[in-house]
Scaffold this motif. Structure first.
Motif, PDB file in Angstrom:
ATOM      1  N   SER A  74       0.636  -1.212  -0.078  1.00  0.00           N
ATOM      2  CA  SER A  74      -0.068   0.143   0.064  1.00  0.00           C
ATOM      3  C   SER A  74       0.967   1.412  -0.168  1.00  0.00           C
ATOM      4  O   SER A  74       2.038   1.148   0.179  1.00  0.00           O
ATOM      5  N   LEU A  82      -3.870   3.667  -1.121  1.00  0.00           N
ATOM      6  CA  LEU A  82      -4.000   2.722  -2.176  1.00  0.00           C
ATOM      7  C   LEU A  82      -3.039   1.591  -2.065  1.00  0.00           C
ATOM      8  O   LEU A  82      -2.086   1.268  -1.673  1.00  0.00           O
ATOM      9  N   ASP A  83      -3.946   0.432  -2.635  1.00  0.00           N
ATOM     10  CA  ASP A  83      -3.361  -0.941  -2.672  1.00  0.00           C
ATOM     11  C   ASP A  83      -2.260  -0.720  -4.015  1.00  0.00           C
ATOM     12  O   ASP A  83      -2.456   0.038  -4.972  1.00  0.00           O
ATOM     13  N   THR A 120      -2.239   2.952 -10.478  1.00  0.00           N
ATOM     14  CA  THR A 120      -3.139   2.556  -9.332  1.00  0.00           C
ATOM     15  C   THR A 120      -4.484   3.321  -9.231  1.00  0.00           C
ATOM     16  O   THR A 120      -5.191   2.953  -8.474  1.00  0.00           O
ATOM     17  N   GLN A 151      -9.847  -2.349  -8.263  1.00  0.00           N
ATOM     18  CA  GLN A 151      -9.852  -2.667  -6.899  1.00  0.00           C
ATOM     19  C   GLN A 151      -9.643  -1.504  -5.843  1.00  0.00           C
ATOM     20  O   GLN A 151     -10.503  -1.425  -5.081  1.00  0.00           O
ATOM     21  N   ASN A 152      -8.769  -0.557  -6.326  1.00  0.00           N
ATOM     22  CA  ASN A 152      -8.743   0.735  -5.378  1.00  0.00           C
ATOM     23  C   ASN A 152     -10.224   1.369  -5.430  1.00  0.00           C
ATOM     24  O   ASN A 152     -10.540   1.820  -4.259  1.00  0.00           O
ATOM     25  N   ARG A 153     -10.616   1.587  -6.473  1.00  0.00           N
ATOM     26  CA  ARG A 153     -11.985   2.236  -6.871  1.00  0.00           C
ATOM     27  C   ARG A 153     -13.086   1.719  -6.133  1.00  0.00           C
ATOM     28  O   ARG A 153     -13.694   2.254  -5.352  1.00  0.00           O
ATOM     29  N   ARG A 155     -12.809  -0.514  -3.323  1.00  0.00           N
ATOM     30  CA  ARG A 155     -12.463  -0.503  -2.082  1.00  0.00           C
ATOM     31  C   ARG A 155     -13.004   0.753  -1.512  1.00  0.00           C
ATOM     32  O   ARG A 155     -13.492   1.217  -0.371  1.00  0.00           O
TER      33      ARG A 155
END
Length: 276
Positions: A74, A82-83, A120, A151-153, A155
């Motif tokens: 992260s 962010l991942d 990212t 994935q970030n969006r 989460r």
């Protein structure tokens, strides 16, 4: 080993990292699942055997040069966590200057925004988090990067962002009030590619032909078809590329061309207006 003793291990990173103590603190946060504030107020906290072993393993990997963001998975950017994976660039604090300028350039409550080479999703997600009425689209050529941005969006619950996979403008149509990009801009022969965290990041996200200017030139050329009248184009670029980027924009008939420095005082971003 207590927290004070663990933090003292930052001496092993002196000369290997620009921020050895911060690196160690972030590794401890990851291993112990505690905040940095906790460590400051509880220096006597004893690491468990498992925590101590994990910390030592990560510290050795950091000594070999692996980026902290890859070790912890992260990175903080803007107000977001962010991942991060090795498939994308690691978000840098200096890119927040681009976010700040974008928010300044487009004061409207609503706007269509395009982030090219989203990685990212850092820029797209930061803008979307500040402007819920904006419709932001992030695009990346690399499937793993687009998946990570999505994935970030997901989460972060930012439903005003769409993540697409494709080459630059290929997946989109229509007009945008703002197009932003942190594209590859390093010359393939640049010696900095053999130094620091960039050794562990994907070359495709770092290098471009024409002394690092090929992708910037392509984006600036093609963006004219996608910018609304009065729309803004905003780039991050190398510290020594300001004059060249401004000249590219001038030759393509952009107006109101200007540049600004990053937090370290280095030339870093350039923007312009398109009058269609």
């Amino acid at each position: 080993m207590n927290i004070s003793e663990a933090i003292a291990c930052h001496s092993r990173l002196v000369g290997l990292s620009d921020s050895p103590q911060a690196d160690v603190e972030l590794l401890l946060c990851h291993v112990c699942q505690r905040s940095r504030t906790f460590f400051f107020t509880h220096p006597e906290y004893q690491l468990s055997e498992t925590e101590a072993e994990s910390f030592e393993s990560l510290l050795k990997r950091r000594e070999s040069g692996e980026p902290v963001a890859h070790l912890t998975g992260s990175r903080g950017f803007w107000t977001l966590d962010l991942d991060v994976t090795p498939s994308t660039l690691i978000p840098r604090a200096d890119t927040e200057c681009l976010v700040e300028k974008a928010l300044e350039l487009i004061p409207h409550s609503t706007a269509r925004v395009l982030d090219l080479g989203t990685g990212t999703g850092a820029i797209a997600l930061a803008l979307a988090s500040e402007c819920p009425a904006w419709q932001v689209t992030g695009i990346d050529l690399v499937a793993e990067a687009a998946s990570l941005a999505e994935q970030n969006r997901n989460r972060l619950g930012l439903n005003n962002v769409t993540i697409l996979e494709g080459s630059w403008f290929e997946p989109v149509d229509g007009q945008y009030e703002l197009i932003v990009s942190n594209p590859p801009y390093i010359d393939p022969q640049d010696p900095h590619l053999q130094q620091g965290d960039v050794r562990f990041e994907p070359l495709s996200a770092l290098i471009a032909d024409e002394n690092g200017l090929a992708d910037i030139r392509y984006i600036a050329t093609t963006a004219r078809q996608y910018l609304s009248d009065g729309g803004k184009l905003l780039f991050e670029h190398g510290y020594d590329q300001t004059a060249a980027v401004q000249e590219i924009l001038k030759q393509l008939n952009y107006t109101e061309i200007d540049s600004a420095q990053d937090y370290g005082g280095n030339d870093r971003i350039t923007w312009a207006t398109w009058s269609g």
